[in-house]
Structure formats: structure tokens, C-alpha cells
Enzyme design. Structure first.
Site: not given
Ligand code: GRF
Length: 205
Positions: A15-16, A98-99, A101, A118, A120, A189
Site C-alpha cells: 500500500s505504501n 521485512m528483511h 539488510l 526506510n 517504520h 504512512e
Molecule cells: C507498513 O506498516 C510498514 O511501515 C511496515 O509494514 C507495513 C507495510 O505495508 N514495515 P505495505 O506493504 O506498504 O502495505
């Protein structure tokens, strides 16, 4: 004049990434999306926007080093850095990546002059690492905090501890469900990821 190019790293729904896609065109161009999970819905979002994608998954590296997880991760990170360097981006944006680095990835990119940022979903130093929103919600229920937020920070080896570029605070509300808090955080976000990307690009020499 060439628009700055960004490579976006994802692991999930994206979604981001979608927020970055919806806002590209005048300040930056997303030239590639890399996911460490082949099932990440964000890959579909990129494909719909005609953005090239690739999957960089840990499994082949675990097969190469069946008895040595750290060697597998080191190879994964090294080759990820190599792939990114070949794409020659002006910036790498970790958007739900989610890895963690390691220096095996960060050092070669630093030497190549490729910065990483990043997103967060917590305030600096508050809830580093995974499940930050859940942990903030629990802390609020215990009366330990009254606000949380999200930030965009430069990526360094120490997880979620890079210098923040952008911090957005979010007041927490009594009686609010965890899902509703999460929804509010994600909507903040989606603004922060675009603002933070533009701020990072403005930092370029
Ligand atoms: C977001 O809350 C981001 O901050 C966290 O995981 C979520 C990812 O959301 N690391 P998306 O995959 O961008 O929808």
C-alpha cells in the site's frame, strides 16, 4: 531533464508502494520493484503500473548454504546489492520491506553512492523492529505512552535506528481498536512515504 529514479523494496501488500506509484511522474520515477516474497500483492500493483519487478527470495540461498543461515543471508544481501547497483537508482525506498539488510548489502551500496531510506511505523527509538504498531497499542493500553507515529529514516545497519528524515506523530485515542489505530497509522504512512522520498532525493549532491 531525467527524473530521479527510485527502486522500491517490498515484502507484502504494497500500500505504501501504491502511494509512491500514485504520486510519481513529476518528482521521481519508480524504475523497478523488488520483493523478497513472490506472493507479495505489491508485485501486482507494480505490474499494473507497468513497473518492472523482480523477486529476490532467501530460499535459493538457503539451499546453497543448507547448514549456515548467516552465510545464506550474507549471499542474499551481497547479490541484492549487486542487482540494485545494476539498476543504477538515485535512491532505494524500503516500503514494507521485512528483511534486515546487513553490511553485505549496505556497504557496497554506500560505496556505489546509492542511499536507502526506510518507512517504520513508530517514533524514533520507540519500537524498533517488527510488530511496532501492535507493541505501541499494548504500551498505550498499559498507560506507558500517549502517542505513536511513523518515520522515514536513512537505513543503517542498526535496525530502524538511522537518522530520521521525517517524523509524523499520531495521538492515540482511548477506546480505539488496534485495527482502527493501524488504519490511521497506514494513512499517515502513505503521505510520509511520498514526502520522505522527495526529501531524500532533495538531499542528493
Ligand atoms: C507498513 O506498516 C510498514 O511501515 C511496515 O509494514 C507495513 C507495510 O505495508 N514495515 P505495505 O506493504 O506498504 O502495505
Amino acid at each position: 531533464m531525467r527524473l530521479p529514479s527510485i527502486v522500491v523494496l517490498i515484502s507484502g501488500s504494497g500500500s505504501n508502494l501504491q502511494a509512491l506509484i500514485d504520486n510519481q511522474g513529476s518528482d521521481y520515477k519508480i524504475t523497478h520493484v523488488i520483493s523478497n516474497k513472490k506472493a507479495a500483492y505489491g508485485l501486482e500493483r507494480a505490474a499494473k503500473a507497468s513497473i518492472p519487478t523482480s523477486v529476490h527470495n532467501i530460499i535459493p540461498y538457503r539451499k546453497r548454504h543448507p547448514d549456515d543461515v548467516s552465510a545464506a543471508r550474507a549471499d542474499f544481501d551481497k547479490e541484492l546489492a549487486q542487482r540494485i547497483k545494476e539498476l543504477k537508482p538515485d535512491l532505494v525506498v524500503c516500503a514494507g520491506w521485512m528483511h534486515i539488510l546487513s553490511s553485505e548489502c549496505l556497504r557496497p551500496l554506500k560505496e556505489a553512492g546509492v542511499p536507502l531510506i526506510n518507512l517504520h511505523p513508530a517514533l524514533p527509538g520507540a519500537f524498533d523492529g517488527a510488530h511496532a504498531i501492535d507493541r505501541a497499542y499494548d504500551a498505550f493500553q498499559k498507560g506507558e505512552i500517549t502517542k505513536t507515529g511513523c518515520m522515514i529514516h536513512w537505513v543503517i545497519e542498526e535496525v530502524d535506528r538511522g537518522e530520521p528524515l521525517l517524523i509524523k506523530e499520531i495521538e492515540m485515542k482511548k477506546e480505539e481498536s488496534q485495527d482502527d489505530l493501524e488504519t490511521r497509522i497506514h494513512s499517515v504512512e502513505h503521505v510520509a512515504i511520498v514526502e520522505g522520498t522527495n526529501m531524500a532525493l532533495a538531499h542528493r549532491a
